[in-house]
Design an enzyme around this catalytic site. Structure first.
Site, PDB file in Angstrom:
ATOM      1  N   ASN A  29      22.641 -48.951  40.285  1.00 39.14           N
ATOM      2  CA  ASN A  29      23.472 -49.643  39.297  1.00 39.14           C
ATOM      3  C   ASN A  29      24.924 -49.288  39.605  1.00 39.14           C
ATOM      4  O   ASN A  29      25.360 -48.174  39.330  1.00 39.14           O
ATOM      5  CB  ASN A  29      23.063 -49.163  37.895  1.00 39.14           C
ATOM      6  N   TRP A  30      25.652 -50.240  40.173  1.00 40.16           N
ATOM      7  CA  TRP A  30      27.033 -49.947  40.572  1.00 40.16           C
ATOM      8  C   TRP A  30      27.992 -49.936  39.386  1.00 40.16           C
ATOM      9  O   TRP A  30      29.132 -49.546  39.525  1.00 40.16           O
ATOM     10  CB  TRP A  30      27.501 -50.984  41.608  1.00 40.16           C
ATOM     11  N   LYS A  31      27.550 -50.421  38.240  1.00 34.77           N
ATOM     12  CA  LYS A  31      28.427 -50.509  37.061  1.00 34.77           C
ATOM     13  C   LYS A  31      29.700 -51.277  37.444  1.00 34.77           C
ATOM     14  O   LYS A  31      29.648 -52.166  38.274  1.00 34.77           O
ATOM     15  CB  LYS A  31      28.710 -49.111  36.499  1.00 34.77           C
ATOM     16  N   HIS A  73      21.259 -51.393  28.973  1.00 33.75           N
ATOM     17  CA  HIS A  73      21.819 -50.112  29.431  1.00 33.75           C
ATOM     18  C   HIS A  73      22.605 -49.486  28.281  1.00 33.75           C
ATOM     19  O   HIS A  73      23.238 -50.184  27.496  1.00 33.75           O
ATOM     20  CB  HIS A  73      22.724 -50.344  30.645  1.00 33.75           C
ATOM     21  N   GLU A  87      25.337 -48.080  28.144  1.00 29.99           N
ATOM     22  CA  GLU A  87      26.768 -48.437  28.117  1.00 29.99           C
ATOM     23  C   GLU A  87      26.971 -49.808  27.469  1.00 29.99           C
ATOM     24  O   GLU A  87      27.985 -50.049  26.821  1.00 29.99           O
ATOM     25  CB  GLU A  87      27.347 -48.371  29.541  1.00 29.99           C
ATOM     26  N   GLU A  89      16.544 -43.448  30.303  1.00 30.59           N
ATOM     27  CA  GLU A  89      17.826 -42.854  30.676  1.00 30.59           C
ATOM     28  C   GLU A  89      18.390 -42.064  29.498  1.00 30.59           C
ATOM     29  O   GLU A  89      19.075 -42.630  28.643  1.00 30.59           O
ATOM     30  CB  GLU A  89      18.816 -43.945  31.071  1.00 30.59           C
ATOM     31  N   GLY A 126      25.871 -39.920  34.147  1.00 32.25           N
ATOM     32  CA  GLY A 126      27.238 -39.690  34.619  1.00 32.25           C
ATOM     33  C   GLY A 126      27.769 -38.304  34.305  1.00 32.25           C
ATOM     34  O   GLY A 126      28.958 -38.049  34.416  1.00 32.25           O
ATOM     35  N   SER A 134      22.028 -39.064  36.400  1.00 35.14           N
ATOM     36  CA  SER A 134      22.451 -38.065  37.398  1.00 35.14           C
ATOM     37  C   SER A 134      21.412 -37.823  38.495  1.00 35.14           C
ATOM     38  O   SER A 134      21.231 -36.685  38.952  1.00 35.14           O
ATOM     39  CB  SER A 134      22.850 -36.755  36.716  1.00 35.14           C
ATOM     40  N   GLY A 137      23.073 -44.415  39.212  1.00 33.27           N
ATOM     41  CA  GLY A 137      24.425 -44.924  39.034  1.00 33.27           C
ATOM     42  C   GLY A 137      25.327 -44.457  40.163  1.00 33.27           C
ATOM     43  O   GLY A 137      25.290 -44.982  41.274  1.00 33.27           O
ATOM     44  N   GLY A 138      26.121 -43.423  39.902  1.00 36.05           N
ATOM     45  CA  GLY A 138      27.143 -42.957  40.841  1.00 36.05           C
ATOM     46  C   GLY A 138      26.662 -42.776  42.275  1.00 36.05           C
ATOM     47  O   GLY A 138      27.356 -43.169  43.226  1.00 36.05           O
TER      48      GLY A 138
HETATM   49  P1  PGA Z   1      24.301 -41.935  36.854  1.00 38.91           P
HETATM   50  O1  PGA Z   1      24.047 -43.279  36.027  1.00 38.91           O
HETATM   51  O2  PGA Z   1      23.293 -41.894  37.968  1.00 38.91           O
HETATM   52  O3  PGA Z   1      25.722 -42.067  37.384  1.00 38.91           O
HETATM   53  O4  PGA Z   1      24.140 -40.798  35.923  1.00 38.91           O
HETATM   54  C1  PGA Z   1      22.750 -43.742  35.793  1.00 38.91           C
HETATM   55  C2  PGA Z   1      22.785 -45.029  35.011  1.00 38.91           C
HETATM   56  O5  PGA Z   1      23.608 -45.149  34.098  1.00 38.91           O
HETATM   57  O6  PGA Z   1      22.001 -45.965  35.275  1.00 38.91           O
END
Ligand code: PGA
Length: 248
Positions: free
Chosen positions: A8-10, A93, A95, A163, A169, A208, A229-230
């Site tokens: 997930n590149w956000k 998600h 967010e 999640e 993050g 993470s 994510g990251g």
């Molecule tokens: P993260 O994000 O790996 O940067 O913690 C995961 C996500 O929000 O899908």
């Protein structure tokens, strides 16, 4: 079903980031791999189609509107994502639930929209730090499962991503025991809701995930993949995570 490794590149990635997908696709060509998905910003989908075409990498969106089209400025429909080359879309998600106040009912409508367009949905759920600390984790997850996962979910059209919000993050990954406990609870709840279909739906962990912990997480009981994510932004890191997957 194969494990699903989803990135997930956000809100990250300009056209130059195509180089990362080129590197990923080249490294995976001809290899035995789990299912691999990259969800870039929707602006990049069209630019990445040719890159992934002859590779095992699939593309996805990060959210969609419940409607097919109409007066919804700034929104993107599931049909548009499909048209641009996506085969999946992430919905619900944390967010989106926080930044855009999306309710579980809206998330369910988005999952239905994904299916209408021919996309599979990755439906996200997870508790906050405070909810966990006050012993409400299971109630929160149960309410999200009941409200966000439509009754027509199957292993073909849906994956569920657990999640925990405190692990997203933050660099703070849930422990193996935490993940196994939460996944067992979620699996039981999904089965109770969906019956046999609920047994086969893939259950991903997210929060993470990185090269140093991916293998342990992907071999934890009840984990059918990860949502990253990251660490999905760089091909080298994402490849190291993919290497941790079970291939049976
Ligand atoms: P993260 O994000 O790996 O940067 O913690 C995961 C996500 O929000 O899908």
């Amino acid at each position: 079903m194969k494990q699903l490794i989803a990135g997930n590149w956000k809100m990250n990635g300009l056209l130059a980031a195509k180089a990362e997908v080129v590197a990923l696709a080249n490294a995976l060509k001809g290899r035995a791999v789990p299912e691999v998905l990259v969800c870039p910003p929707a602006t990049l989908l069209r630019a990445l189609i040719d890159t992934v075409e002859q590779s095992p990498v699939r593309l996805g969106g990060q959210s969609c509107h419940a409607k097919e089209s109409g007066a919804h400025t700034g929104d993107i429909s599931a049909e548009m994502l499909k048209d641009a080359g996506a085969s999946y879309v992430i919905v619900g998600h944390s967010e989106r639930r926080t930044d855009h106040k999306e309710s579980s009912a809206e998330v369910a409508a988005q999952a239905n929209a994904a299916w209408r367009a021919g996309l599979a949905a990755i439906i996200c759920i997870g508790e906050t730090d405070a909810e966990r600390a006050s012993g409400r984790m299971q109630d929160v997850l149960a309410a999200q499962i009941d409200g966000s996962i439509p009754a027509a979910a199957t292993a073909q059209n849906t994956a569920v991503a657990y999640e925990p919000i405190w692990a997203i993050g933050t660099g703070k990954t849930a422990s193996r025991a935490d993940i196994e406990e939460a996944h067992a609870f979620i699996r039981a709840r999904i089965e109770a809701k969906l019956g046999a279909a609920g047994r086969a739906i893939r259950l991903l962990y997210g929060g993470s995930v990185k090269p140093s912990n991916a293998k342990e997480i992907l071999h934890a009981k009840g984990v059918d993949g990860v949502l990253v994510g990251g660490a999905s932004l760089k091909a080298s890191d994402f490849l190291a995570i993919i290497d941790g997957a079970k291939l049976d």
